[in-house]
Design a protein around this motif. Structure first.
Motif, PDB file in Angstrom:
ATOM      1  N   ARG A  50       0.817  -1.198   0.000  1.00  0.00           N
ATOM      2  CA  ARG A  50       0.000   0.000   0.000  1.00  0.00           C
ATOM      3  C   ARG A  50       0.861   1.263   0.000  1.00  0.00           C
ATOM      4  O   ARG A  50       2.040   1.222   0.363  1.00  0.00           O
ATOM      5  CB  ARG A  50      -0.932   0.019   1.205  1.00  0.00           C
ATOM      6  N   ILE A  51       0.256   2.369  -0.420  1.00  0.00           N
ATOM      7  CA  ILE A  51       0.860   3.688  -0.293  1.00  0.00           C
ATOM      8  C   ILE A  51      -0.204   4.621   0.260  1.00  0.00           C
ATOM      9  O   ILE A  51      -1.388   4.508  -0.092  1.00  0.00           O
ATOM     10  CB  ILE A  51       1.417   4.208  -1.635  1.00  0.00           C
ATOM     11  N   GLY A  52       0.215   5.526   1.155  1.00  0.00           N
ATOM     12  CA  GLY A  52      -0.766   6.384   1.788  1.00  0.00           C
ATOM     13  C   GLY A  52      -0.271   7.815   1.954  1.00  0.00           C
ATOM     14  O   GLY A  52       0.934   8.094   1.933  1.00  0.00           O
ATOM     15  N   PHE A  53      -1.235   8.708   2.133  1.00  0.00           N
ATOM     16  CA  PHE A  53      -0.970  10.119   2.396  1.00  0.00           C
ATOM     17  C   PHE A  53      -1.824  10.518   3.602  1.00  0.00           C
ATOM     18  O   PHE A  53      -3.005  10.173   3.670  1.00  0.00           O
ATOM     19  CB  PHE A  53      -1.339  10.978   1.187  1.00  0.00           C
ATOM     20  N   LYS A  54      -1.247  11.244   4.537  1.00  0.00           N
ATOM     21  CA  LYS A  54      -2.001  11.640   5.715  1.00  0.00           C
ATOM     22  C   LYS A  54      -1.498  12.985   6.216  1.00  0.00           C
ATOM     23  O   LYS A  54      -0.381  13.421   5.905  1.00  0.00           O
ATOM     24  CB  LYS A  54      -1.872  10.592   6.813  1.00  0.00           C
ATOM     25  N   GLY A  55      -2.332  13.619   7.012  1.00  0.00           N
ATOM     26  CA  GLY A  55      -1.940  14.911   7.533  1.00  0.00           C
ATOM     27  C   GLY A  55      -2.856  15.361   8.644  1.00  0.00           C
ATOM     28  O   GLY A  55      -3.807  14.677   9.019  1.00  0.00           O
ATOM     29  N   THR A  56      -2.559  16.534   9.192  1.00  0.00           N
ATOM     30  CA  THR A  56      -3.327  17.081  10.302  1.00  0.00           C
ATOM     31  C   THR A  56      -3.288  18.593  10.255  1.00  0.00           C
ATOM     32  O   THR A  56      -2.374  19.191   9.676  1.00  0.00           O
ATOM     33  CB  THR A  56      -2.750  16.578  11.646  1.00  0.00           C
ATOM     34  N   GLU A  57      -4.280  19.195  10.846  1.00  0.00           N
ATOM     35  CA  GLU A  57      -4.316  20.647  11.000  1.00  0.00           C
ATOM     36  C   GLU A  57      -4.649  20.967  12.445  1.00  0.00           C
ATOM     37  O   GLU A  57      -5.667  20.493  12.982  1.00  0.00           O
ATOM     38  CB  GLU A  57      -5.359  21.281  10.085  1.00  0.00           C
ATOM     39  N   ASP A  58      -3.807  21.751  13.084  1.00  0.00           N
ATOM     40  CA  ASP A  58      -4.029  22.167  14.456  1.00  0.00           C
ATOM     41  C   ASP A  58      -5.127  23.224  14.485  1.00  0.00           C
ATOM     42  O   ASP A  58      -4.983  24.316  13.932  1.00  0.00           O
ATOM     43  CB  ASP A  58      -2.732  22.730  15.042  1.00  0.00           C
ATOM     44  N   LEU A  59      -6.250  22.892  15.147  1.00  0.00           N
ATOM     45  CA  LEU A  59      -7.389  23.800  15.205  1.00  0.00           C
ATOM     46  C   LEU A  59      -7.397  24.645  16.471  1.00  0.00           C
ATOM     47  O   LEU A  59      -8.281  25.478  16.665  1.00  0.00           O
ATOM     48  CB  LEU A  59      -8.691  23.000  15.113  1.00  0.00           C
ATOM     49  N   GLY A  60      -6.408  24.399  17.358  1.00  0.00           N
ATOM     50  CA  GLY A  60      -6.328  25.146  18.596  1.00  0.00           C
ATOM     51  C   GLY A  60      -7.137  24.498  19.698  1.00  0.00           C
ATOM     52  O   GLY A  60      -8.050  23.698  19.456  1.00  0.00           O
ATOM     53  N   GLY A  61      -6.788  24.829  20.919  1.00  0.00           N
ATOM     54  CA  GLY A  61      -7.514  24.289  22.057  1.00  0.00           C
ATOM     55  C   GLY A  61      -7.382  22.792  22.207  1.00  0.00           C
ATOM     56  O   GLY A  61      -8.275  22.140  22.769  1.00  0.00           O
ATOM     57  N   GLY A  62      -6.301  22.214  21.702  1.00  0.00           N
ATOM     58  CA  GLY A  62      -6.086  20.778  21.805  1.00  0.00           C
ATOM     59  C   GLY A  62      -6.842  19.960  20.778  1.00  0.00           C
ATOM     60  O   GLY A  62      -6.845  18.726  20.849  1.00  0.00           O
ATOM     61  N   LEU A  63      -7.489  20.628  19.816  1.00  0.00           N
ATOM     62  CA  LEU A  63      -8.275  19.937  18.781  1.00  0.00           C
ATOM     63  C   LEU A  63      -7.530  19.967  17.454  1.00  0.00           C
ATOM     64  O   LEU A  63      -6.922  20.987  17.097  1.00  0.00           O
ATOM     65  CB  LEU A  63      -9.640  20.602  18.630  1.00  0.00           C
ATOM     66  N   ALA A  64      -7.577  18.860  16.733  1.00  0.00           N
ATOM     67  CA  ALA A  64      -6.904  18.774  15.430  1.00  0.00           C
ATOM     68  C   ALA A  64      -7.804  18.067  14.425  1.00  0.00           C
ATOM     69  O   ALA A  64      -8.543  17.138  14.772  1.00  0.00           O
ATOM     70  CB  ALA A  64      -5.578  18.030  15.548  1.00  0.00           C
ATOM     71  N   ALA A  65      -7.745  18.525  13.181  1.00  0.00           N
ATOM     72  CA  ALA A  65      -8.387  17.821  12.067  1.00  0.00           C
ATOM     73  C   ALA A  65      -7.377  16.840  11.494  1.00  0.00           C
ATOM     74  O   ALA A  65      -6.192  17.172  11.343  1.00  0.00           O
ATOM     75  CB  ALA A  65      -8.836  18.800  10.996  1.00  0.00           C
TER      76      ALA A  65
END
Length: 344
Positions: free
Chosen positions: A54-69
């Motif tokens: 398999r090959i994959g792509f992943k990521g995150t966005e810091d939304l503040g207040g300890g919450l992330a997308a």
């Protein structure tokens, strides 16, 4: 290689992805190719297979207040036959914070991941799902899932699918095909304990009732012991369609000596009643992994089974016909396999 997100539920045994507080895209994958020599009671064959590569792509966005997308897109690739399937593996978008993790997309069920944590030959022709699979042991489409934080090694996960079967097979979500799954795990130090449960309209549509799974692992020094028990109820209303409730168990162990890991397991399944193409299956396997580095290893294994299809449970691009395709009761088939695995 960092594993799928919902595997947070079995943290400490199967490593989970660590999403950093950044919007950068991480590329990861696993390339696994094997050369296998099959010997069935009807024929012999040599095959090159790509095993759950398999090959994959992943990521995150810091939304503040300890919450992330968070998000992930993972695709299966067949290195032996020049094809693949985009976003066919765990692919989702979700939120992560102190409350735990919530996601929506397609993903392995919690019950499946409990079994993945103790399979010494996972994603090979000797994968435990040759005997221990079925029912909720699947990667479901249309999934909404929640994974709890970990409290002193304990965690739980829950998932609901409106229809776990791919849209290509049924032209979209089908009514009365929902599936729900629960798991509870304890992973602390040398001990792992896991429980999985699955049921729903999807089970009923396939003549099945509830499914239960228990798994355990214990590491002491260079030794590791694992075990698993499955129970899958027969809920068919048509006499003779299935072969009664199905129970299966597995025991195994490994010993690490430097770069080498010697391992073996045995598994057996039993139906309440015996019918055509429902003869009790069994499989035993011995093998050795040699770790060339933290990311690259080679292995050799020998598997012998009765009334099973070697490779059917491990995502291999090729597999021996075996039982029930050969329609021979007590059909015996074996295979010798050598492979190379590289994670990035």
């Amino acid at each position: 290689m960092k594993k799928s997100l919902i595997a947070l539920a079995v943290a400490g045994v199967v490593s989970a992805p660590a999403f950093a507080a950044t919007s950068n895209v991480d590329v990861y994958g696993k390339l696994h190719v094997a050369l296998s020599f099959y010997d069935d009671s009807n024929y012999s064959d040599t095959q090159v297979s790509s095993n759950a590569s398999r090959i994959g792509f992943k990521g995150t966005e810091d939304l503040g207040g300890g919450l992330a997308a968070i998000w992930q897109i993972e695709s299966g690739i067949n290195l032996d036959e020049q094809n693949g399937t985009f976003a066919s593996r765990n692919s989702f978008v979700g939120l992560k914070g102190g409350f735990g993790t919530a996601l929506i997309g397609n993903h392995d069920t919690p019950l499946k991941l409990v079994g993945r944590a103790v399979d010494l030959f996972g994603d090979t022709i000797a994968d435990s799902r040759n005997v221990m699979g079925g029912g909720s042991d699947t990667r479901g489409d249309n999934v909404v899932a929640y994974i709890s934080p970990t409290w002193t090694g304990f965690s739980f996960a829950a998932a609901y699918s409106t229809d776990p079967v791919s849209a290509a097979a049924n032209a979209g979500d089908v009514a009365d095909r929902s599936l729900y799954n629960l798991s509870a795990t304890y992973a602390n130090g040398p001990l792992f304990l896991g429980f999985g449960y699955g049921d729903g309209d999807y089970h009923e549509a396939n003549g099945l009732g509830a499914q239960y799974r228990l798994a355990a692992g214990f590491t002491f020094g260079d030794f590791k012991l694992v075990g698993q028990y499955d129970s899958l109820e027969d809920d068919s209303t048509t006499v003779g369609t299935l072969a009664g409730d199905y129970d299966a168990w597995m025991v195994g162990g490994s010993y690490t000596m430097g770069a080498m890991v010697f391992k073996a397991n045995y598994m057996q399944g039993e139906y309440d009643t015996v019918g055509t193409n429902y003869i009790d299956p069994e499989q035993w396997t011995v093998g050795m992994d040699y770790n060339l580095s933290k990311r690259t290893s080679v292995y050799v294994l020998y598997a012998d089974g009765q009334n099973i299809t070697l490779g059917a449970g491990g995502g291999t691009s090729d597999q021996v016909a075996g039982f029930p395709a050969s329609a021979v009761a007590d059909d015996d088939n074996s295979a010798f396999s050598v492979g190379v695995v590289h994670s990035f």
